[in-house]
Design a protein around this motif. Structure first.
Motif, short mmCIF file in Angstrom:
data_model
loop_
_atom_site.label_atom_id
_atom_site.label_comp_id
_atom_site.label_asym_id
_atom_site.label_seq_id
_atom_site.Cartn_x
_atom_site.Cartn_y
_atom_site.Cartn_z
N ASN A 78 20.83 -5.95 31.58
CA ASN A 78 20.88 -6.76 32.80
C ASN A 78 22.13 -7.63 32.82
OD1 ASN A 78 17.90 -7.82 34.52
ND2 ASN A 78 19.99 -7.74 35.30
N LEU A 79 22.50 -8.16 31.66
CA LEU A 79 23.71 -8.98 31.58
C LEU A 79 24.94 -8.15 31.89
CD1 LEU A 79 24.92 -11.73 30.90
CD2 LEU A 79 25.01 -11.03 28.50
N ASN A 233 21.12 -9.94 40.71
CA ASN A 233 21.19 -8.96 39.62
C ASN A 233 20.05 -9.12 38.63
OD1 ASN A 233 24.82 -8.52 39.24
ND2 ASN A 233 23.40 -7.99 40.87
N PHE A 234 19.63 -10.35 38.38
CA PHE A 234 18.51 -10.53 37.44
C PHE A 234 17.16 -10.35 38.12
CE2 PHE A 234 21.73 -12.10 34.63
CZ PHE A 234 21.21 -11.86 33.37
N ASN A 235 17.16 -10.05 39.41
CA ASN A 235 15.95 -9.63 40.11
C ASN A 235 16.01 -8.16 40.48
OD1 ASN A 235 14.16 -11.85 40.29
ND2 ASN A 235 15.49 -12.83 41.79
N ALA A 287 12.62 -18.20 34.11
CA ALA A 287 13.30 -19.22 33.30
C ALA A 287 14.80 -18.93 33.20
CB ALA A 287 12.68 -19.30 31.91
N ILE A 288 15.15 -17.65 33.02
CA ILE A 288 16.57 -17.28 32.93
C ILE A 288 17.29 -17.62 34.23
CG2 ILE A 288 18.16 -15.32 32.75
CD1 ILE A 288 16.16 -14.01 30.85
N ILE A 289 16.68 -17.25 35.35
CA ILE A 289 17.29 -17.54 36.65
C ILE A 289 17.36 -19.04 36.89
CG2 ILE A 289 16.99 -17.26 39.14
CD1 ILE A 289 15.75 -14.52 38.57
N LEU A 290 16.31 -19.76 36.52
CA LEU A 290 16.29 -21.22 36.71
C LEU A 290 17.40 -21.89 35.91
CD1 LEU A 290 14.89 -23.70 37.92
CD2 LEU A 290 13.38 -23.72 35.92
#
Length: 309
Positions: A78-79, A233-235, A287-290
């Protein structure tokens, strides 16, 4: 007049206008969010009942190799998916916006429309069409590259472990490059003519004007595009699922957090679905997105305010 008389009356019309949006957002976002967080704190007992386990699911996700290996593989993929969008999609979007904002460019409206159209297409259509294009058996890509004398360069990119994820990321770039282009284009048009005229009087024109005058003034918009790219991207999930399936082949090399969440929550083939572990993965994604959004809001946006009009 007394202090009570000086107080302004409560503006009930504001509540009336905001209430529908707040209620809808609460129903489809806030309540499911807290429901997911609550679900991640439970586990399924042998008799089928729910048992409160606290943070044990998170310990399993990060500590059990059967889960942690898949999770870190999906996170690293994802990264990389995000990095390609940042390094390819957004610079291309900025360049296209700069070109299309040139006052002497003919058919600019047609070019803007043509570039933006893929962004409104369904993921299913985009994924299916590109699978047909890149197919080594019946795709047009091998024939087209042969006609250009580049036939030896062709490879089944979607079927190779080393290239599948990058290929999918570039397909996503092709689909969504119109969004940063249009946002940057709007930001360039909002620059006051007085600023550009003053720059021309100082002899700053052409490419130099873009780098020295326009680019600093659109940095806030670039920052917004960057954080939107990060969240999107992280969704991500649809394109991976359409082109590579729930197993995110080949050999999970295109597995990202969205596809990992899907398999964990709903199950697939021989893997049984576990809503509690799925909710745990969803909570970690949140949490990553936040954290990413918070870093932008408190670390980047405050520094970019100096460039706003």
């Amino acid at each position: 007049m007394s202090d009570r008389a000086r107080k302004r009356p409560f503006r009930w019309h504001i509540v009336v206008f905001l209430a529908p949006a707040v209620l809808i957002y609460t129903a489809i976002m806030i309540i499911p969010l807290f429901g997911t967080l609550n679900l991640s704190l439970f586990a399924r007992a042998e008799d089928g009942s729910r048992v409160f386990v606290g943070l044990a699911n998170f310990q399993t996700l990060f500590g059990d190799p059967r889960w942690s290996d898949s999770f870190w593989n999906a996170t690293s993929n994802n990264l990389w998916f995000f990095v390609i969008h940042m390094l390819v999609q957004n610079p291309i979007g900025i360049a296209l916006a700069a070109i299309l904002s040139a006052p002497k460019l003919r058919f600019a409206a047609f070019y803007r429309t043509a570039i933006f159209i893929p962004a409104i297409l369904s993921f299913v259509i985009v994924g299916f069409v590109w699978k047909l294009i890149l197919s080594p058996l019946w795709g047009v890509a091998p024939t087209f590259m042969d006609a250009l004398g580049l036939g030896d360069w062709f490879a089944p990119w979607l079927g190779l472990e080393r290239s599948a994820l990058t290929t999918l990321a570039l397909i996503s770039v092709w689909q969504f490059v119109g969004i940063p282009m249009m946002l940057i284009y709007a930001a360039l048009l909002s620059i006051p003519d007085e600023v550009l005229e003053a720059a021309e009087m100082d002899g700053i024109t052409g490419t130099s004007q873009f780098w020295k005058i326009k680019l600093p003034l659109i940095l806030p918009t670039i920052g917004i595009i960057s954080i939107l790219t990060f969240v999107g991207n992280f969704n991500a999930f649809d394109l991976i699922y359409v082109t590579q399936g729930a197993l995110a082949g080949p050999n999970f090399t295109t597995d990202i957090l969205g596809s990992f969440l899907f398999r964990t929550f709903f199950g697939f083939q021989l893997q049984l679905g576990d809503p509690h572990m799925g909710a745990t993965v969803a909570t970690v994604m949140f949490a990553i997105i936040l954290v990413g959004v918070s870093i932008y809001l408190f670390g980047v946006q405050t520094r970019l305010r100096r460039y706003q009009f």
